[in-house]
Scaffold this motif. Structure first.
Motif, PDB file in Angstrom:
ATOM      1  N   ARG A 149       0.942  -1.072  -0.170  1.00 28.86           N
ATOM      2  CA  ARG A 149      -0.048  -0.014   0.006  1.00 28.86           C
ATOM      3  C   ARG A 149       0.806   1.187  -0.218  1.00 28.86           C
ATOM      4  O   ARG A 149       0.685   2.263  -0.848  1.00 28.86           O
ATOM      5  CB  ARG A 149      -0.994  -0.166   1.284  1.00 28.86           C
ATOM      6  CG  ARG A 149      -1.818   1.424   1.276  1.00 28.86           C
ATOM      7  CD  ARG A 149      -2.607   1.374   2.635  1.00 28.86           C
ATOM      8  NE  ARG A 149      -1.715   1.145   3.761  1.00 28.86           N
ATOM      9  CZ  ARG A 149      -1.332   2.159   4.603  1.00 28.86           C
ATOM     10  NH1 ARG A 149      -1.243   3.261   3.979  1.00 28.86           N
ATOM     11  NH2 ARG A 149      -0.506   1.623   5.450  1.00 28.86           N
ATOM     12  N   ARG A 152       2.171   1.813  -3.492  1.00 29.59           N
ATOM     13  CA  ARG A 152       1.285   2.254  -4.517  1.00 29.59           C
ATOM     14  C   ARG A 152       1.085   3.687  -4.099  1.00 29.59           C
ATOM     15  O   ARG A 152       0.920   4.684  -5.095  1.00 29.59           O
ATOM     16  CB  ARG A 152      -0.054   1.586  -4.350  1.00 29.59           C
ATOM     17  CG  ARG A 152       0.200   0.012  -4.870  1.00 29.59           C
ATOM     18  CD  ARG A 152      -1.216  -0.514  -5.220  1.00 29.59           C
ATOM     19  NE  ARG A 152      -1.914  -0.818  -3.800  1.00 29.59           N
ATOM     20  CZ  ARG A 152      -1.710  -1.714  -2.865  1.00 29.59           C
ATOM     21  NH1 ARG A 152      -0.990  -2.796  -3.307  1.00 29.59           N
ATOM     22  NH2 ARG A 152      -2.557  -1.773  -1.865  1.00 29.59           N
ATOM     23  N   SER A 156       1.372   6.989  -6.660  1.00 24.93           N
ATOM     24  CA  SER A 156       0.350   7.651  -7.064  1.00 24.93           C
ATOM     25  C   SER A 156       0.477   9.055  -7.147  1.00 24.93           C
ATOM     26  O   SER A 156       0.355   9.797  -7.881  1.00 24.93           O
ATOM     27  CB  SER A 156      -0.896   7.277  -6.225  1.00 24.93           C
ATOM     28  OG  SER A 156      -2.015   8.137  -6.606  1.00 24.93           O
ATOM     29  N   LEU A 203       2.866  -3.560 -13.347  1.00 24.61           N
ATOM     30  CA  LEU A 203       2.014  -4.631 -12.617  1.00 24.61           C
ATOM     31  C   LEU A 203       1.420  -4.458 -11.438  1.00 24.61           C
ATOM     32  O   LEU A 203       0.424  -4.966 -11.133  1.00 24.61           O
ATOM     33  CB  LEU A 203       3.049  -5.817 -12.704  1.00 24.61           C
ATOM     34  CG  LEU A 203       3.712  -6.268 -14.033  1.00 24.61           C
ATOM     35  CD1 LEU A 203       4.750  -7.562 -14.018  1.00 24.61           C
ATOM     36  CD2 LEU A 203       2.675  -6.894 -15.171  1.00 24.61           C
ATOM     37  N   TRP A 204       2.055  -3.808 -10.724  1.00 25.46           N
ATOM     38  CA  TRP A 204       1.821  -3.598  -9.264  1.00 25.46           C
ATOM     39  C   TRP A 204       1.267  -2.464  -8.749  1.00 25.46           C
ATOM     40  O   TRP A 204       0.877  -2.200  -7.536  1.00 25.46           O
ATOM     41  CB  TRP A 204       3.234  -4.127  -8.318  1.00 25.46           C
ATOM     42  CG  TRP A 204       3.597  -5.172  -8.732  1.00 25.46           C
ATOM     43  CD1 TRP A 204       2.898  -6.495  -9.018  1.00 25.46           C
ATOM     44  CD2 TRP A 204       5.038  -5.716  -8.524  1.00 25.46           C
ATOM     45  NE1 TRP A 204       3.853  -7.495  -9.422  1.00 25.46           N
ATOM     46  CE2 TRP A 204       5.033  -6.926  -9.005  1.00 25.46           C
ATOM     47  CE3 TRP A 204       6.052  -5.112  -8.201  1.00 25.46           C
ATOM     48  CZ2 TRP A 204       6.397  -7.776  -9.128  1.00 25.46           C
ATOM     49  CZ3 TRP A 204       7.368  -5.814  -8.146  1.00 25.46           C
ATOM     50  CH2 TRP A 204       7.376  -7.229  -8.730  1.00 25.46           C
ATOM     51  N   ASN A 206      -1.079   1.021  -8.649  1.00 24.34           N
ATOM     52  CA  ASN A 206      -2.824   1.214  -8.598  1.00 24.34           C
ATOM     53  C   ASN A 206      -3.068   0.845 -10.179  1.00 24.34           C
ATOM     54  O   ASN A 206      -2.354   1.281 -11.072  1.00 24.34           O
ATOM     55  CB  ASN A 206      -3.177   2.689  -8.279  1.00 24.34           C
ATOM     56  CG  ASN A 206      -3.219   2.623  -6.699  1.00 24.34           C
ATOM     57  OD1 ASN A 206      -3.081   1.882  -5.854  1.00 24.34           O
ATOM     58  ND2 ASN A 206      -2.782   4.021  -6.082  1.00 24.34           N
ATOM     59  N   GLU A 207      -4.402   0.321 -10.257  1.00 23.95           N
ATOM     60  CA  GLU A 207      -5.074   0.072 -11.587  1.00 23.95           C
ATOM     61  C   GLU A 207      -4.907   1.020 -12.656  1.00 23.95           C
ATOM     62  O   GLU A 207      -4.283   0.955 -13.765  1.00 23.95           O
ATOM     63  CB  GLU A 207      -6.328  -0.367 -11.409  1.00 23.95           C
ATOM     64  CG  GLU A 207      -6.721  -1.244 -12.710  1.00 23.95           C
ATOM     65  CD  GLU A 207      -6.082  -2.187 -13.066  1.00 23.95           C
ATOM     66  OE1 GLU A 207      -5.678  -2.664 -14.132  1.00 23.95           O
ATOM     67  OE2 GLU A 207      -5.754  -3.065 -11.924  1.00 23.95           O
ATOM     68  N   GLU A 208      -5.256   2.377 -12.149  1.00 22.01           N
ATOM     69  CA  GLU A 208      -5.137   3.735 -12.896  1.00 22.01           C
ATOM     70  C   GLU A 208      -3.832   3.986 -13.349  1.00 22.01           C
ATOM     71  O   GLU A 208      -3.636   4.956 -14.284  1.00 22.01           O
ATOM     72  CB  GLU A 208      -5.988   4.707 -12.477  1.00 22.01           C
ATOM     73  CG  GLU A 208      -5.500   5.299 -11.117  1.00 22.01           C
ATOM     74  CD  GLU A 208      -5.748   4.715  -9.783  1.00 22.01           C
ATOM     75  OE1 GLU A 208      -5.991   5.446  -8.637  1.00 22.01           O
ATOM     76  OE2 GLU A 208      -6.274   3.553 -10.086  1.00 22.01           O
ATOM     77  N   ASP A 209      -2.800   3.579 -12.777  1.00 17.42           N
ATOM     78  CA  ASP A 209      -1.386   4.002 -12.933  1.00 17.42           C
ATOM     79  C   ASP A 209      -0.469   2.949 -13.777  1.00 17.42           C
ATOM     80  O   ASP A 209       0.316   3.434 -14.190  1.00 17.42           O
ATOM     81  CB  ASP A 209      -0.677   4.216 -11.565  1.00 17.42           C
ATOM     82  CG  ASP A 209      -1.306   5.147 -10.917  1.00 17.42           C
ATOM     83  OD1 ASP A 209      -2.154   6.081 -11.500  1.00 17.42           O
ATOM     84  OD2 ASP A 209      -1.150   5.248  -9.626  1.00 17.42           O
ATOM     85  N   LYS A 210      -0.999   1.893 -14.048  1.00 19.44           N
ATOM     86  CA  LYS A 210      -0.277   0.955 -14.816  1.00 19.44           C
ATOM     87  C   LYS A 210      -0.035   1.152 -16.140  1.00 19.44           C
ATOM     88  O   LYS A 210       1.213   0.889 -16.528  1.00 19.44           O
ATOM     89  CB  LYS A 210      -0.999  -0.536 -14.669  1.00 19.44           C
ATOM     90  CG  LYS A 210      -1.229  -1.135 -13.330  1.00 19.44           C
ATOM     91  CD  LYS A 210      -2.010  -2.321 -13.429  1.00 19.44           C
ATOM     92  CE  LYS A 210      -2.045  -2.877 -11.878  1.00 19.44           C
ATOM     93  NZ  LYS A 210      -2.950  -4.220 -11.685  1.00 19.44           N
ATOM     94  N   LYS A 211      -0.828   1.691 -16.910  1.00 21.77           N
ATOM     95  CA  LYS A 211      -0.611   1.971 -18.224  1.00 21.77           C
ATOM     96  C   LYS A 211       0.468   3.022 -18.377  1.00 21.77           C
ATOM     97  O   LYS A 211       1.411   2.918 -19.282  1.00 21.77           O
ATOM     98  CB  LYS A 211      -2.062   2.530 -19.055  1.00 21.77           C
ATOM     99  CG  LYS A 211      -1.684   2.948 -20.329  1.00 21.77           C
ATOM    100  CD  LYS A 211      -3.126   3.166 -20.939  1.00 21.77           C
ATOM    101  CE  LYS A 211      -2.886   3.710 -22.644  1.00 21.77           C
ATOM    102  NZ  LYS A 211      -2.184   4.808 -22.745  1.00 21.77           N
ATOM    103  N   LYS A 214       4.108   1.406 -17.803  1.00 21.21           N
ATOM    104  CA  LYS A 214       4.318   0.729 -18.986  1.00 21.21           C
ATOM    105  C   LYS A 214       4.797   1.463 -20.014  1.00 21.21           C
ATOM    106  O   LYS A 214       5.946   1.280 -20.600  1.00 21.21           O
ATOM    107  CB  LYS A 214       3.079  -0.042 -19.553  1.00 21.21           C
ATOM    108  CG  LYS A 214       3.564  -1.101 -20.565  1.00 21.21           C
ATOM    109  CD  LYS A 214       4.502  -2.182 -20.039  1.00 21.21           C
ATOM    110  CE  LYS A 214       4.748  -3.283 -21.200  1.00 21.21           C
ATOM    111  NZ  LYS A 214       5.562  -4.354 -20.674  1.00 21.21           N
TER     112      LYS A 214
END
Length: 380
Positions: A149, A152, A156, A203-204, A206-211, A214
């Motif tokens: 946590r 992340r 963020s 990969l790890w 927060n979902e909104e930050d993964k792109k 990459k």
């Protein structure tokens, strides 16, 4: 194919004939000196449950060294020391209000008093990576020891500061996905570019930050090709977004040359090669550097322009430079490349940890090179 997929970490030291017992003995000795030797250690306990790493040249604690120490500890399975460093960081360095809320003050006195209220992004990215590895290796705890946590939340802040009324500026440029030297500034530091970290953040986080991460991984590999000289392999300490060296003097000096910060670039490329083996042309950089510096260690005694022109400025961290060039040997694959790299790795192997006032930065880079070249700088 990189170790992320295969699980196999290259032991270059063993490849060139150094016995495994000798390698393990060297690691043990280096860890003792770095963390516990009363005269030479960088790490110091503070109270019953905290600890810090001291920049011995400046007598302060920096997010660079603190996050480096955490990465070393998670690689070496030293949970107590990891938690002590992390608690010191959160207690004294973490900022809970103002423009830089959510970031860490880059420098504190060794009693915890802040020397600055601004962050240095290389600290945040190493903190986040070390925390993810700690979560996967030891499991999440409670409060600040819920490592994943915390990681992340750091990431963020790094990319969302300034959005939706939030104060401050992000640590990455949103247009080109390049990490910044400091938040809100218009240039980068090539040695901050860690595409092998960003692949894992993708990969790890927060979902909104993964792109975003990459895309940052791809952008950093492409940037490193442009930032490193096409013949000499040298990168500047600070660089413009197009890859050219910083071309103006800043209030705190000129940083367009190959100097202390820039040494880390080759080491980062070497580790990325082991973990992911995705080459956009950056793999040639450490090999070009080895060829440029040639056959004598005397070549690492002065600073250079990125085109290889020597300057009158002496190297402050010769062991650090040697260590990072040696770590860059991890890109070598052909017999000719391995023969070239072997020379540098043996030079590194035959050097002791640095002693004296300037030992902090050199010995941090030495420790990372020793772990990487022995196959012990791993993804967890």
């Amino acid at each position: 194919m990189g170790a992320f997929k295969t699980g196999n970490y290259r032991n270059f030291l063993r490849e060139i004939g150094i016995p495994e017992n000798d390698i393990q003995a060297r690691i043990k000795e280096a860890v003792h000196t770095f963390f516990y030797d009363e005269n030479e250690r960088i790490y110091h306990e503070a109270g019953s449950d905290m600890g810090y790493l001291c920049d011995t040249g400046n007598n302060d604690a920096r997010t660079e060294g603190m996050s480096y120490g955490m990465m070393m500890c998670v690689q070496l399975d030293m949970k107590e020391e990891f938690d002590r460093i992390w608690k010191w960081s959160k207690t004294y360095m973490f900022m809970t209000e103002g423009e830089n809320e959510g970031y860490f003050a880059w420098s504190c006195q060794t009693d915890g008093k802040k020397n600055a209220d601004g962050p240095a992004p290389d600290g945040e990215e190493f903190y986040a990576m070390a925390l993810f590895f700690a979560s996967h290796r030891w499991g999440d705890g409670e409060g600040i020891f819920e490592y994943s946590r915390e990681a992340r939340e750091i990431l963020s802040a790094c990319i969302h500061k300034g959005e939706n009324g939030r104060k401050g500026s992000p640590m990455w440029n949103h247009d080109n996905h390049q990490i910044l030297f400091v938040p809100g500034i218009g240039f980068t530091d090539p040695s901050y570019h860690l595409p092998h970290f960003y692949e894992l953040f993708a990969l790890w986080a927060n979902e909104e930050d993964k792109k975003f991460f990459k895309e940052a991984a791809a952008a950093s590999r492409e940037y490193l090709v442009k930032a490193c000289h096409p013949e000499k392999g040298l990168s500047p300490e600070y660089g413009n977004f197009d890859g050219t060296p910083m071309d103006k003097e800043l209030p705190w000096g000129y940083f367009g040359d190959f100097f202390s910060d820039a040494y880390r670039t080759a080491a980062n490329i070497g580790l990325d090669s082991v973990w992911f083996s995705e080459d956009k042309g950056q793999r040639e950089v450490p090999l070009r550097m080895m060829k440029f510096f040639g056959t004598s260690l005397e070549a690492v005694r002065c600073a250079y322009k990125v085109d290889g022109t020597p300057t009158e400025r002496p190297v402050l961290h010769p062991l650090g430079l040697l260590s990072t060039i040696a770590q860059g040997a991890l890109v070598a694959t052909t017999p000719e490349e391995i023969e070239l790299a072997k020379k540098w790795v043996l030079w590194f192997w035959n050097q002791p940890l640095r002693k004296g006032v300037r030992r902090y930065y050199d010995n941090c880079l030495y420790m990372f090179a020793l772990l990487a070249l022995s196959g012990n700088y791993r993804i967890y």
